[in-house]
Design an enzyme around this catalytic site. Structure first.
Site, mmCIF file in Angstrom:
data_model
loop_
_atom_site.group_PDB
_atom_site.id
_atom_site.type_symbol
_atom_site.label_atom_id
_atom_site.label_comp_id
_atom_site.label_asym_id
_atom_site.label_seq_id
_atom_site.Cartn_x
_atom_site.Cartn_y
_atom_site.Cartn_z
ATOM 1 N N SER A 16 0.836 -1.202 0.000
ATOM 2 C CA SER A 16 0.000 0.000 0.000
ATOM 3 C C SER A 16 0.865 1.243 0.000
ATOM 4 C CB SER A 16 -0.902 0.005 1.236
ATOM 5 O OG SER A 16 -1.549 1.262 1.392
ATOM 6 N N TYR A 26 -3.015 -1.447 9.696
ATOM 7 C CA TYR A 26 -2.983 -1.924 8.308
ATOM 8 C C TYR A 26 -1.632 -1.611 7.670
ATOM 9 C CZ TYR A 26 -3.985 -2.040 3.302
ATOM 10 O OH TYR A 26 -3.939 -2.288 1.948
#
Length: 251
Positions: A143, A156
């Site tokens: 990400s 996350y």
């Protein structure tokens, strides 16, 4: 002979787009999904309509105890559908997001993220190594949030940071077999990730668009084709890299 790619979480979102993009490049696909057989079969049908082979495979990457059974099913499917003992590419895409500030993040949320994004990736690669062909490719999804912080995604992003470190170690250990391992790190994308946070929340969408050099947030068609191209022979010398695909987010 067409290459065979296993894509986790391929029934929807970026996984679906990646699977279809691979088929558009002439590749066959194993559409792995956690349990939505109907969605997976829709993707299989679309791939077959493009003239490529495809099968659906149920695989919950958080259930490591079930990996040995999955390997058995996959081995049988490879023989039945392709007459092969191995496949060529593994795309570790399956995952989910949890949006919570550090003070409100629960242990269950934290463990769930690491079970899927870190433990699942590590032990799935371990389980599938005998079935991945020498000279193959592994792509792990990360990400843009490992480079640029956004409040509420600490757990996350930490899990994805671990994936990026794993990628380098996998590339080192599997290089002797000619297997390349890279990370693809999307920026903000309009999908149902995080409950559709970027897609459905106009304020968040506008905020991320304002951070991006190309002036918008991404869509799945910005990611899947790039992953498919990374699997091609032109990129055979690329390994252990983090490749951000974000339209120039916060540069």
């Amino acid at each position: 002979m067409a290459k065979i790619t296993l894509v986790t979480g391929a029934n929807r979102g970026l996984g679906r787009n990646t699977a279809l993009s691979i088929a558009h490049h002439g590749g066959d696909v194993i559409v792995a999904h956690r349990g939505n057989e109907a969605q997976a079969q829709e993707v299989v049908s679309e791939i077959r309509a493009l003239g490529c082979k495809a099968i659906a495979l149920q695989l919950d990457v958080s259930k490591i105890a079930g990996f040995s059974a999955v390997v058995g099913l996959l081995r049988a499917s490879l023989r039945e559908t392709w007459g092969r003992e191995t496949f060529d590419h593994l795309i570790n895409n399956a995952g989910h997001g949890e949006f919570a500030m550090i003070g409100e993040t629960t242990e269950a949320q934290f463990d769930g993220l690491f079970d899927v994004h870190v433990k699942g990736v590590f032990f799935l690669v371990q389980a599938l190594l005998p079935l991945i062909a020498d000279g193959g490719r592994i792509v792990n999804f990360s990400s843009g949030l490992t480079r640029v912080s956004y409040a509420g995604f600490s757990a996350y992003a930490a899990a994805k940071g671990a994936v990026e470190v794993l990628t380098v170690y996998m590339a080192k250990e599997l290089g002797a077999r000619g297997i390349t391992v890279n990370t693809v790190a999307p920026g903000a994308i309009e999908t149902d990730f995080g409950g559709g946070l970027v897609r459905d929340n106009a304020e968040v969408n506008t905020q991320f668009a304002g951070m991006t050099a190309l002036g918008r947030v991404g869509v799945p068609d910005d990611i899947g084709p790039m992953v498919a191209s990374l699997l091609g022979d032109d990129n055979r010398w690329v390994t252990a890299q983090r490749i951000e695909v974000s339209g120039g987010q916060t540069i």
